[in-house]
Motif scaffolding. Structure first.
Motif, PDB file in Angstrom:
ATOM      1  N   MET A   1       0.835  -1.189   0.000  1.00  0.00           N
ATOM      2  CA  MET A   1       0.000   0.000   0.000  1.00  0.00           C
ATOM      3  C   MET A   1       0.882   1.256   0.000  1.00  0.00           C
ATOM      4  O   MET A   1       2.094   1.182   0.174  1.00  0.00           O
ATOM      5  N   HIS A   2       0.262   2.405  -0.156  1.00  0.00           N
ATOM      6  CA  HIS A   2       0.961   3.686  -0.143  1.00  0.00           C
ATOM      7  C   HIS A   2       1.694   3.857   1.189  1.00  0.00           C
ATOM      8  O   HIS A   2       1.207   3.403   2.234  1.00  0.00           O
ATOM      9  N   HIS A   3       2.850   4.504   1.153  1.00  0.00           N
ATOM     10  CA  HIS A   3       3.695   4.600   2.348  1.00  0.00           C
ATOM     11  C   HIS A   3       3.050   5.344   3.518  1.00  0.00           C
ATOM     12  O   HIS A   3       3.430   5.164   4.664  1.00  0.00           O
ATOM     13  N   ARG A   4       2.053   6.173   3.280  1.00  0.00           N
ATOM     14  CA  ARG A   4       1.438   6.917   4.380  1.00  0.00           C
ATOM     15  C   ARG A   4       0.459   6.063   5.201  1.00  0.00           C
ATOM     16  O   ARG A   4       0.076   6.436   6.296  1.00  0.00           O
ATOM     17  N   ILE A   5       0.063   4.904   4.678  1.00  0.00           N
ATOM     18  CA  ILE A   5      -0.897   4.032   5.374  1.00  0.00           C
ATOM     19  C   ILE A   5      -0.138   3.062   6.259  1.00  0.00           C
ATOM     20  O   ILE A   5       0.853   2.475   5.859  1.00  0.00           O
ATOM     21  N   ARG A   6      -0.623   2.861   7.498  1.00  0.00           N
ATOM     22  CA  ARG A   6       0.047   1.974   8.450  1.00  0.00           C
ATOM     23  C   ARG A   6      -0.958   0.996   9.062  1.00  0.00           C
ATOM     24  O   ARG A   6      -2.117   1.321   9.252  1.00  0.00           O
ATOM     25  N   ASN A   7      -0.466  -0.203   9.368  1.00  0.00           N
ATOM     26  CA  ASN A   7      -1.251  -1.254  10.035  1.00  0.00           C
ATOM     27  C   ASN A   7      -2.590  -1.511   9.354  1.00  0.00           C
ATOM     28  O   ASN A   7      -3.633  -1.518   9.999  1.00  0.00           O
ATOM     29  N   ARG A   8      -2.515  -1.751   8.073  1.00  0.00           N
ATOM     30  CA  ARG A   8      -3.752  -2.023   7.342  1.00  0.00           C
ATOM     31  C   ARG A   8      -3.522  -3.128   6.324  1.00  0.00           C
ATOM     32  O   ARG A   8      -2.439  -3.314   5.791  1.00  0.00           O
ATOM     33  N   VAL A   9      -4.586  -3.859   6.063  1.00  0.00           N
ATOM     34  CA  VAL A   9      -4.625  -4.881   5.034  1.00  0.00           C
ATOM     35  C   VAL A   9      -5.690  -4.454   4.020  1.00  0.00           C
ATOM     36  O   VAL A   9      -6.731  -3.921   4.399  1.00  0.00           O
ATOM     37  N   ASP A  10      -5.402  -4.630   2.750  1.00  0.00           N
ATOM     38  CA  ASP A  10      -6.309  -4.254   1.670  1.00  0.00           C
ATOM     39  C   ASP A  10      -6.566  -5.507   0.835  1.00  0.00           C
ATOM     40  O   ASP A  10      -5.644  -6.035   0.203  1.00  0.00           O
ATOM     41  N   ILE A  11      -7.778  -5.992   0.824  1.00  0.00           N
ATOM     42  CA  ILE A  11      -8.108  -7.242   0.142  1.00  0.00           C
ATOM     43  C   ILE A  11      -8.509  -6.955  -1.304  1.00  0.00           C
ATOM     44  O   ILE A  11      -9.338  -6.087  -1.573  1.00  0.00           O
ATOM     45  N   LEU A  12      -7.900  -7.695  -2.220  1.00  0.00           N
ATOM     46  CA  LEU A  12      -8.165  -7.521  -3.646  1.00  0.00           C
ATOM     47  C   LEU A  12      -9.505  -8.150  -4.009  1.00  0.00           C
ATOM     48  O   LEU A  12      -9.732  -9.337  -3.782  1.00  0.00           O
ATOM     49  N   VAL A  13     -10.395  -7.324  -4.562  1.00  0.00           N
ATOM     50  CA  VAL A  13     -11.675  -7.799  -5.087  1.00  0.00           C
ATOM     51  C   VAL A  13     -11.894  -7.109  -6.432  1.00  0.00           C
ATOM     52  O   VAL A  13     -11.164  -6.189  -6.789  1.00  0.00           O
ATOM     53  N   GLY A  14     -12.902  -7.536  -7.139  1.00  0.00           N
ATOM     54  CA  GLY A  14     -13.219  -6.910  -8.419  1.00  0.00           C
ATOM     55  C   GLY A  14     -14.378  -5.941  -8.278  1.00  0.00           C
ATOM     56  O   GLY A  14     -15.197  -6.060  -7.356  1.00  0.00           O
ATOM     57  N   PRO A  15     -14.492  -4.984  -9.190  1.00  0.00           N
ATOM     58  CA  PRO A  15     -15.605  -4.028  -9.131  1.00  0.00           C
ATOM     59  C   PRO A  15     -16.970  -4.703  -9.225  1.00  0.00           C
ATOM     60  O   PRO A  15     -17.944  -4.221  -8.656  1.00  0.00           O
ATOM     61  N   ASN A  16     -17.022  -5.861  -9.871  1.00  0.00           N
ATOM     62  CA  ASN A  16     -18.296  -6.568 -10.006  1.00  0.00           C
ATOM     63  C   ASN A  16     -18.668  -7.367  -8.759  1.00  0.00           C
ATOM     64  O   ASN A  16     -19.776  -7.884  -8.666  1.00  0.00           O
ATOM     65  N   ASP A  17     -17.735  -7.494  -7.810  1.00  0.00           N
ATOM     66  CA  ASP A  17     -18.032  -8.241  -6.580  1.00  0.00           C
ATOM     67  C   ASP A  17     -18.949  -7.474  -5.644  1.00  0.00           C
ATOM     68  O   ASP A  17     -19.499  -8.043  -4.712  1.00  0.00           O
ATOM     69  N   LYS A  18     -19.093  -6.190  -5.846  1.00  0.00           N
ATOM     70  CA  LYS A  18     -19.966  -5.336  -5.056  1.00  0.00           C
ATOM     71  C   LYS A  18     -19.674  -5.450  -3.551  1.00  0.00           C
ATOM     72  O   LYS A  18     -20.571  -5.596  -2.733  1.00  0.00           O
ATOM     73  N   ILE A  19     -18.389  -5.402  -3.231  1.00  0.00           N
ATOM     74  CA  ILE A  19     -17.964  -5.435  -1.839  1.00  0.00           C
ATOM     75  C   ILE A  19     -17.270  -4.123  -1.541  1.00  0.00           C
ATOM     76  O   ILE A  19     -16.333  -3.732  -2.232  1.00  0.00           O
ATOM     77  N   MET A  20     -17.720  -3.447  -0.522  1.00  0.00           N
ATOM     78  CA  MET A  20     -17.110  -2.197  -0.071  1.00  0.00           C
ATOM     79  C   MET A  20     -17.059  -2.276   1.449  1.00  0.00           C
ATOM     80  O   MET A  20     -17.823  -2.995   2.081  1.00  0.00           O
ATOM     81  N   GLY A  21     -16.161  -1.523   2.035  1.00  0.00           N
ATOM     82  CA  GLY A  21     -16.168  -1.465   3.489  1.00  0.00           C
ATOM     83  C   GLY A  21     -14.823  -1.162   4.090  1.00  0.00           C
ATOM     84  O   GLY A  21     -13.786  -1.202   3.429  1.00  0.00           O
ATOM     85  N   TYR A  22     -14.882  -0.840   5.365  1.00  0.00           N
ATOM     86  CA  TYR A  22     -13.702  -0.580   6.172  1.00  0.00           C
ATOM     87  C   TYR A  22     -13.964  -1.208   7.537  1.00  0.00           C
ATOM     88  O   TYR A  22     -15.016  -0.982   8.138  1.00  0.00           O
ATOM     89  N   TRP A  23     -13.043  -2.022   7.985  1.00  0.00           N
ATOM     90  CA  TRP A  23     -13.228  -2.744   9.240  1.00  0.00           C
ATOM     91  C   TRP A  23     -12.061  -2.472  10.183  1.00  0.00           C
ATOM     92  O   TRP A  23     -10.898  -2.428   9.754  1.00  0.00           O
ATOM     93  N   GLU A  24     -12.346  -2.325  11.454  1.00  0.00           N
ATOM     94  CA  GLU A  24     -11.313  -2.119  12.465  1.00  0.00           C
ATOM     95  C   GLU A  24     -11.174  -3.372  13.314  1.00  0.00           C
ATOM     96  O   GLU A  24     -12.064  -4.232  13.332  1.00  0.00           O
ATOM     97  N   ASP A  25     -10.066  -3.470  14.039  1.00  0.00           N
ATOM     98  CA  ASP A  25      -9.809  -4.601  14.938  1.00  0.00           C
ATOM     99  C   ASP A  25      -9.846  -5.950  14.226  1.00  0.00           C
ATOM    100  O   ASP A  25     -10.464  -6.903  14.692  1.00  0.00           O
ATOM    101  N   VAL A  26      -9.197  -6.017  13.096  1.00  0.00           N
ATOM    102  CA  VAL A  26      -9.094  -7.249  12.320  1.00  0.00           C
ATOM    103  C   VAL A  26      -7.794  -7.948  12.733  1.00  0.00           C
ATOM    104  O   VAL A  26      -6.771  -7.297  12.960  1.00  0.00           O
ATOM    105  N   LYS A  27      -7.846  -9.262  12.882  1.00  0.00           N
ATOM    106  CA  LYS A  27      -6.666 -10.031  13.259  1.00  0.00           C
ATOM    107  C   LYS A  27      -5.968 -10.556  12.011  1.00  0.00           C
ATOM    108  O   LYS A  27      -6.583 -11.216  11.176  1.00  0.00           O
ATOM    109  N   LEU A  28      -4.668 -10.288  11.913  1.00  0.00           N
ATOM    110  CA  LEU A  28      -3.845 -10.768  10.810  1.00  0.00           C
ATOM    111  C   LEU A  28      -2.781 -11.674  11.393  1.00  0.00           C
ATOM    112  O   LEU A  28      -2.022 -11.263  12.268  1.00  0.00           O
ATOM    113  N   THR A  29      -2.741 -12.929  10.936  1.00  0.00           N
ATOM    114  CA  THR A  29      -1.795 -13.906  11.459  1.00  0.00           C
ATOM    115  C   THR A  29      -0.958 -14.465  10.321  1.00  0.00           C
ATOM    116  O   THR A  29      -1.507 -14.980   9.342  1.00  0.00           O
TER     117      THR A  29
END
Length: 160
Positions: free
Chosen positions: A130-158
């Motif tokens: 991701m862009h260098h200004r963003i920290r502690n975030r995961v960005d999941i790849l989806v397609g525009p036709n998947d109709k998925i949008m959102g922002y979630w906090e307190d996600v566990k990444l292992t």
């Protein structure tokens, strides 16, 4: 008595030939002695659960507005399937989490994401940054036709 002397004389005659036949006159090694000890059962070492990282999560589409001038090529050089980007199960991480910038996760590592939704939780492969200004975030790849949008906090990444 004559019989024993005959056997002795016979051995003296045959013994030098035995060395040539067998190649050695060294006696066979003694059998190892085993100690009989009571069986002790050792406890299995406890395996620590992998540590998770608390992150925020979002989704991104492979379009120039959300990536760069070549939206179908990831940071590690992988090519995104234009018709089904979500099928890859790839994601982008903020740079502070990637080993290239001092983090503990590398491109190609598998990670487990938990805390978004049953639809998006699961195992992903790290392919993008991701862009260098963003920290502690995961960005999941989806397609525009998947109709998925959102922002979630307190996600566990292992890291797996």
């Amino acid at each position: 008595m004559v019989k024993n002397q005959t056997y002795g004389l016979l051995l003296l005659i045959i013994l030098p030939f035995l060395k040539e036949i067998t190649g050695s006159t060294t006696p066979a090694p003694a059998m190892p002695v085993f100690e009989h000890r009571p069986l002790t059962v050792k406890a299995l070492p406890t395996v620590a659960e992998p540590k998770h990282i608390d992150v925020d999560a979002s989704v991104y589409f492979p379009v120039e507005e959300q990536t760069d001038e070549d939206p179908f090529i990831t940071a590690d050089g992988s090519r995104i399937n234009e018709k089904n980007p979500r099928g890859h199960r790839w994601l982008a991480l903020s740079r502070n989490l990637l080993s290239r910038w001092g983090g503990q996760i590398e491109y190609g590592d598998s990670v487990k994401v938990e805390g978004i939704s049953p639809q998006l939780d699961g195992i992903y492969i790290v392919r993008d940054a991701m862009h260098h200004r963003i920290r502690n975030r995961v960005d999941i790849l989806v397609g525009p036709n998947d109709k998925i949008m959102g922002y979630w906090e307190d996600v566990k990444l292992t890291k797996l």
